[in-house]
Scaffold this active site. Sequence first.
Site, PDB file in Angstrom:
ATOM      1  N   ASP A  94       0.818  -1.204   0.000  1.00 46.33           N
ATOM      2  CA  ASP A  94       0.000   0.000   0.000  1.00 46.33           C
ATOM      3  C   ASP A  94       0.857   1.263   0.000  1.00 46.33           C
ATOM      4  O   ASP A  94       1.482   1.589   1.011  1.00 46.33           O
ATOM      5  CB  ASP A  94      -0.916  -0.026   1.230  1.00 46.33           C
ATOM      6  CG  ASP A  94      -1.808   1.182   1.351  1.00 46.33           C
ATOM      7  OD1 ASP A  94      -1.955   1.925   0.360  1.00 46.33           O
ATOM      8  OD2 ASP A  94      -2.371   1.389   2.435  1.00 46.33           O
ATOM      9  N   SER A  97      -0.113   4.204   2.791  1.00 44.61           N
ATOM     10  CA  SER A  97       0.124   4.122   4.237  1.00 44.61           C
ATOM     11  C   SER A  97       1.578   3.712   4.451  1.00 44.61           C
ATOM     12  O   SER A  97       2.278   3.370   3.494  1.00 44.61           O
ATOM     13  CB  SER A  97      -0.839   3.130   4.907  1.00 44.61           C
ATOM     14  OG  SER A  97      -0.578   1.799   4.483  1.00 44.61           O
ATOM     15  N   ASN A  99       2.805   1.845   7.629  1.00 47.38           N
ATOM     16  CA  ASN A  99       3.087   0.796   8.617  1.00 47.38           C
ATOM     17  C   ASN A  99       2.961  -0.594   8.033  1.00 47.38           C
ATOM     18  O   ASN A  99       2.110  -0.857   7.176  1.00 47.38           O
ATOM     19  CB  ASN A  99       2.126   0.902   9.801  1.00 47.38           C
ATOM     20  CG  ASN A  99       2.405   2.100  10.675  1.00 47.38           C
ATOM     21  OD1 ASN A  99       1.987   3.210  10.372  1.00 47.38           O
ATOM     22  ND2 ASN A  99       3.136   1.876  11.758  1.00 47.38           N
ATOM     23  N   TRP A 101       1.841  -4.195   9.401  1.00 50.16           N
ATOM     24  CA  TRP A 101       1.226  -4.867  10.537  1.00 50.16           C
ATOM     25  C   TRP A 101       0.518  -6.130  10.067  1.00 50.16           C
ATOM     26  O   TRP A 101       0.074  -6.243   8.920  1.00 50.16           O
ATOM     27  CB  TRP A 101       0.265  -3.953  11.299  1.00 50.16           C
ATOM     28  CG  TRP A 101      -0.991  -3.571  10.557  1.00 50.16           C
ATOM     29  CD1 TRP A 101      -1.200  -2.453   9.815  1.00 50.16           C
ATOM     30  CD2 TRP A 101      -2.218  -4.322  10.512  1.00 50.16           C
ATOM     31  NE1 TRP A 101      -2.468  -2.452   9.306  1.00 50.16           N
ATOM     32  CE2 TRP A 101      -3.111  -3.580   9.711  1.00 50.16           C
ATOM     33  CE3 TRP A 101      -2.648  -5.532  11.063  1.00 50.16           C
ATOM     34  CZ2 TRP A 101      -4.412  -4.013   9.436  1.00 50.16           C
ATOM     35  CZ3 TRP A 101      -3.930  -5.974  10.792  1.00 50.16           C
ATOM     36  CH2 TRP A 101      -4.799  -5.219   9.996  1.00 50.16           C
ATOM     37  N   TYR A 137      -9.747   3.111  12.065  1.00 47.50           N
ATOM     38  CA  TYR A 137     -10.382   2.917  10.777  1.00 47.50           C
ATOM     39  C   TYR A 137     -11.780   3.524  10.786  1.00 47.50           C
ATOM     40  O   TYR A 137     -12.405   3.680  11.824  1.00 47.50           O
ATOM     41  CB  TYR A 137     -10.502   1.434  10.446  1.00 47.50           C
ATOM     42  CG  TYR A 137      -9.181   0.744  10.262  1.00 47.50           C
ATOM     43  CD1 TYR A 137      -8.480   0.896   9.077  1.00 47.50           C
ATOM     44  CD2 TYR A 137      -8.625  -0.030  11.260  1.00 47.50           C
ATOM     45  CE1 TYR A 137      -7.263   0.275   8.890  1.00 47.50           C
ATOM     46  CE2 TYR A 137      -7.410  -0.667  11.082  1.00 47.50           C
ATOM     47  CZ  TYR A 137      -6.734  -0.502   9.885  1.00 47.50           C
ATOM     48  OH  TYR A 137      -5.532  -1.124   9.712  1.00 47.50           O
ATOM     49  N   ASP A 289      -1.947   5.988  -5.285  1.00 51.11           N
ATOM     50  CA  ASP A 289      -2.173   5.112  -4.129  1.00 51.11           C
ATOM     51  C   ASP A 289      -2.593   3.713  -4.567  1.00 51.11           C
ATOM     52  O   ASP A 289      -3.701   3.510  -5.048  1.00 51.11           O
ATOM     53  CB  ASP A 289      -3.249   5.736  -3.235  1.00 51.11           C
ATOM     54  CG  ASP A 289      -3.500   4.946  -1.964  1.00 51.11           C
ATOM     55  OD1 ASP A 289      -2.760   3.970  -1.703  1.00 51.11           O
ATOM     56  OD2 ASP A 289      -4.439   5.294  -1.231  1.00 51.11           O
ATOM     57  N   THR A 292      -5.836   2.154  -2.834  1.00 50.13           N
ATOM     58  CA  THR A 292      -7.192   2.559  -3.184  1.00 50.13           C
ATOM     59  C   THR A 292      -7.452   2.051  -4.592  1.00 50.13           C
ATOM     60  O   THR A 292      -6.652   2.304  -5.497  1.00 50.13           O
ATOM     61  CB  THR A 292      -7.359   4.090  -3.129  1.00 50.13           C
ATOM     62  OG1 THR A 292      -7.146   4.528  -1.789  1.00 50.13           O
ATOM     63  CG2 THR A 292      -8.757   4.502  -3.555  1.00 50.13           C
TER      64      THR A 292
END
Length: 403
Positions: A94, A97, A99, A101, A137, A289, A292
Amino acid sequence: MKWLLIALACIQLSECVIRVKLFKGKSIRDILEERGLLEDFLKENTYNLYSKYLGPFQTDSLAAKEPLINYLDLSYFGTISIGTPPQSFIVIFDTGSSNLWVPSGYCTSAACNDHRKFNPQASSTFQLSNKYVSIRYGTGSMTGVLGYDTVRVSSIGITHQEFGLSTSEPGTSLYYAKFDGILGLAYPNIAASAATTVFDNMMSEHLVTQPLFAFYLTRQDGQSGSEVVFGGVDPNHYTGEINWVPVTQEGYWQILVDRHVTSNALCLPSVKINGQIVACHGGCQAIVDTGTSLIVGPSSPIQTIQNMIGARLESYYMYVVDCRMLPSMPYVTFTINGIDYPLSPSAYVLQRNINGAESCMSGFNSMAFSDSEHLWVLGDVFIGVYYSIFDRGTNRVGLARAV
């Protein structure tokens, strides 16, 4: 200079890149629709695509805002592993963003139980930190702890990589997701809890030949070949010249969708249909992005586009078109850095088969913010047509026609 010297050691750049194959699976929207749950889901969850891009700048230092509803239509996933011996996870790569996780064994939420969970006790190289992470979120939240371990992305082994281990994942979206976690590829300054990003460690450990990565996304269901490559570009994935566009704000991969000033000082529109200006009369910002799936923009010009392509609102922010009309629908053209990027109807219409019935959904959607924001998001609908290169060395985005 060090990047050039490393790159020259390779005979061909395409042989030096690190490839991660991406596969196209069912999106959360398709899964919910197949089970007859989509309408109730959208009733209960506010569809505000813009809130993802508020980032951590309007929150505290531990939290970032990244609404999961942005991932409703995503269907491109790849596999990484974490730990020693490696534990595999399906993630979204992505660029919207920062991070990394994954679910953890500490988590008892329904969403965690239905996905692969990282077991810290099973990894001899895992180290737990004293930091917590919280990503809020639009449809719930992910809270957890940060730890360190070896992360493998294809043939790259990144030692002591910081990543999030979820301890709670409330809400229904993650439960239906085909991916386990998210690997963020945006700039480090928008990472929750100031976690070090995967690509920053790739660069600092000199694991890539060049400080860039590139996405190639095939659009047809069942079509193979989608991939993200690290450390270079693959010339087999594009044709013509690469148009390099400077990043205007480091955080997301944000560029200027600008006016084209000709030698006669005439300004050409940045978004047009059949020669008619529909948006960005004086230029606007856009975020490239991979996290998306759609092309997203202010409500007024998006509504104009929907009207001109013959899309109608079916229910709860979902615009559909008559699949039989694709051959007669217009092209939508974006002008970026003086270059036109036309999108054909087959590119901007998502053709789906839900329980044996064919349907066609518009690849455009609007954000819940005023037109004065002038912000657009170029998601997978755009990236599927234009090979997209993200260059951290010179802070620019490269675009070329995909093949």
